[in-house]
Design an enzyme around this catalytic site. Structure first.
Site, PDB file in Angstrom:
ATOM      1  N   ASP A 127      -3.405   9.424  -3.604  1.00 20.69           N
ATOM      2  CA  ASP A 127      -2.035   8.883  -3.635  1.00 20.69           C
ATOM      3  C   ASP A 127      -1.998   7.488  -4.263  1.00 20.69           C
ATOM      4  O   ASP A 127      -3.024   6.815  -4.383  1.00 20.69           O
ATOM      5  CB  ASP A 127      -1.495   8.768  -2.213  1.00 20.69           C
ATOM      6  CG  ASP A 127      -1.185  10.116  -1.596  1.00 20.69           C
ATOM      7  OD1 ASP A 127      -1.528  11.146  -2.208  1.00 20.69           O
ATOM      8  OD2 ASP A 127      -0.591  10.134  -0.498  1.00 20.69           O
ATOM      9  N   ASP A 128      -0.788   7.075  -4.582  1.00 23.11           N
ATOM     10  CA  ASP A 128      -0.453   5.691  -4.971  1.00 23.11           C
ATOM     11  C   ASP A 128      -0.907   5.278  -6.369  1.00 23.11           C
ATOM     12  O   ASP A 128      -0.693   4.137  -6.773  1.00 23.11           O
ATOM     13  CB  ASP A 128      -0.956   4.661  -3.939  1.00 23.11           C
ATOM     14  CG  ASP A 128      -0.300   4.847  -2.577  1.00 23.11           C
ATOM     15  OD1 ASP A 128       0.563   5.742  -2.457  1.00 23.11           O
ATOM     16  OD2 ASP A 128      -0.642   4.114  -1.643  1.00 23.11           O
ATOM     17  N   HIS A 178       4.703  11.281  -5.835  1.00 23.95           N
ATOM     18  CA  HIS A 178       4.677  10.499  -4.586  1.00 23.95           C
ATOM     19  C   HIS A 178       5.931   9.616  -4.588  1.00 23.95           C
ATOM     20  O   HIS A 178       5.918   8.528  -4.063  1.00 23.95           O
ATOM     21  CB  HIS A 178       3.387   9.682  -4.557  1.00 23.95           C
ATOM     22  CG  HIS A 178       2.990   9.156  -3.210  1.00 23.95           C
ATOM     23  ND1 HIS A 178       3.136   9.870  -2.045  1.00 23.95           N
ATOM     24  CD2 HIS A 178       2.439   7.969  -2.836  1.00 23.95           C
ATOM     25  CE1 HIS A 178       2.695   9.140  -1.026  1.00 23.95           C
ATOM     26  NE2 HIS A 178       2.282   7.974  -1.483  1.00 23.95           N
ATOM     27  N   HIS A 182       7.901   4.628  -3.919  1.00 21.27           N
ATOM     28  CA  HIS A 182       7.138   4.649  -2.677  1.00 21.27           C
ATOM     29  C   HIS A 182       7.959   4.152  -1.489  1.00 21.27           C
ATOM     30  O   HIS A 182       7.522   3.334  -0.684  1.00 21.27           O
ATOM     31  CB  HIS A 182       5.850   3.816  -2.805  1.00 21.27           C
ATOM     32  CG  HIS A 182       4.785   4.246  -1.831  1.00 21.27           C
ATOM     33  ND1 HIS A 182       4.762   3.810  -0.521  1.00 21.27           N
ATOM     34  CD2 HIS A 182       3.724   5.074  -1.961  1.00 21.27           C
ATOM     35  CE1 HIS A 182       3.726   4.354   0.100  1.00 21.27           C
ATOM     36  NE2 HIS A 182       3.088   5.121  -0.751  1.00 21.27           N
ATOM     37  N   HIS A 269      -6.733   7.319  -1.690  1.00 22.21           N
ATOM     38  CA  HIS A 269      -5.826   6.515  -2.523  1.00 22.21           C
ATOM     39  C   HIS A 269      -6.572   5.954  -3.730  1.00 22.21           C
ATOM     40  O   HIS A 269      -7.466   5.108  -3.552  1.00 22.21           O
ATOM     41  CB  HIS A 269      -5.226   5.385  -1.689  1.00 22.21           C
ATOM     42  CG  HIS A 269      -4.406   5.884  -0.540  1.00 22.21           C
ATOM     43  ND1 HIS A 269      -4.968   6.337   0.625  1.00 22.21           N
ATOM     44  CD2 HIS A 269      -3.064   6.032  -0.408  1.00 22.21           C
ATOM     45  CE1 HIS A 269      -4.002   6.742   1.447  1.00 22.21           C
ATOM     46  NE2 HIS A 269      -2.833   6.569   0.847  1.00 22.21           N
TER      47      HIS A 269
END
Ligand code: ZN
Length: 319
Positions: A127-128, A178, A182, A269
């Site tokens: 993620d991210d 995602h 965020h 991440h």
């Protein structure tokens, strides 16, 4: 008979006749009112019957609905069974599923023929990102061990890190969304949620040409309304490394290697360099232990026959 007598008999006759007529009318009326009462009872019976009929109809409608759901489930199971037939995978190395009977669950899923459905498989997810430096580090390791992973990217990072997205997709990895900024989706209006999702989805499709974009909501925060409105499978995880918290490479590696099992979805991440370096080791160790590293769509395909829109997925152990 004198005139007086005649009058007397005549008046008796008239009285008797009138009495008789009144009696007949009374009987008639009584009969009528009995009939009316009966008719009214019949009407209310009909009402009752109609009500019952409607209720029965309603419940038979409900039964029909249940039947429809059951039929759908059967169809889905059928698709699922069909999906496991290896010949659909043997055509070429990469198969993008477009068959109409499985569109609901597999539309746009890229599935590779090098996976043995009988052997254990894991979906590593990041993620991210994207992050040109960290994401590429992970991609190199995946390339070395013939593995694939899924990157849930945030929209605002894409522009500066487009290269990583392209490369990941070319290597057979999957790009998920995602969201754009965020944000916690449960704190936004549905219109804002849709904009957060579609903005990133469009950017991913533009770069990769990928047909379907899975969604991982930031913080795993999602409501039933969002699930209903967002027309894509929602991907959670079953192994949370907490890599972002510890930033401890060995701890992250050990946690994954010690806890992972067939069908797990691992959360990491790639916005952190420590996580990317941990991922390099994880990819090597899991491959050597016999795990096949697949994308989320591939895992869903092999374990469930595909992923359905608006459904949350965590572990995919096929149970
Ligand atoms: Zn996140």
């Amino acid at each position: 008979m004198n005139k007086k007598m005649l009058l007397k008999w005549l008046s008796i006759f008239v009285v008797v006749t009138i009495s008789l007529m009144s009696f007949v009318t009374y009987v008639d009326n009584a009969d009528n009112s009995r009939q009316r009462a009966q008719a009214s009872a019949e009407v209310s019976d009909v009402d009752e019957q109609l009500k019952n009929a409607l209720m029965n109809n309603d419940s038979s409608l409900r039964e029909n609905e249940q039947e429809t759901t059951q039929q759908e489930t059967t169809v889905m199971q059928h698709v699922s069974e069909e999906g496991k037939e290896p010949e659909t995978l043997d055509v070429e190395k990469e198969t993008v599923i477009t068959s109409t009977n499985s569109i609901r669950k597999n539309e746009g899923a890229r599935v590779y023929a090098d996976i043995d459905p009988e052997k254990p498989m894991i979906a590593l997810t990041f993620d991210d990102g994207p992050n040109n430096k960290n994401t590429k580090l992970i991609l190199d390791a995946l390339n070395k061990y013939n593995g694939r992973a899924t990157f849930f990217v945030v929209g605002y990072e894409i522009e500066d890190n487009e290269e990583a997205v392209k490369l990941a997709y070319e290597q057979g990895c999957e790009i998920g969304s995602h969201t754009y900024g965020h944000k916690n989706l449960t704190k936004l209006t549905i219109a804002q949620v849709k904009s957060e999702v579609s903005r990133t989805e469009k950017a991913i499709k533009k770069i990769t040409g990928q047909k379907r974009v899975l969604l991982r909501p930031p913080y795993g925060a999602v409501t039933d309304e969002i699930l209903k409105e967002i027309k894509t499978p929602i991907i959670f995880w079953s192994i949370d490394t907490e890599d972002w918290l510890t930033k401890d490479i060995n701890k992250t590696v050990d946690y994954v290697v010690d806890n992972v099992k067939d069908g797990d979805v691992v959360l990491m991440h790639d916005s952190y360099n420590e996580s990317a370096r941990a991922a390099v080791k994880i990819i090597e160790k899991l491959t050597k232990k016999g795990y096949q590293l697949v994308t989320v769509s591939e895992l869903g395909y092999h374990k469930f026959g595909g992923l359905a829109n608006g459904i949350k997925y965590g572990a995919m152990n096929g149970d």
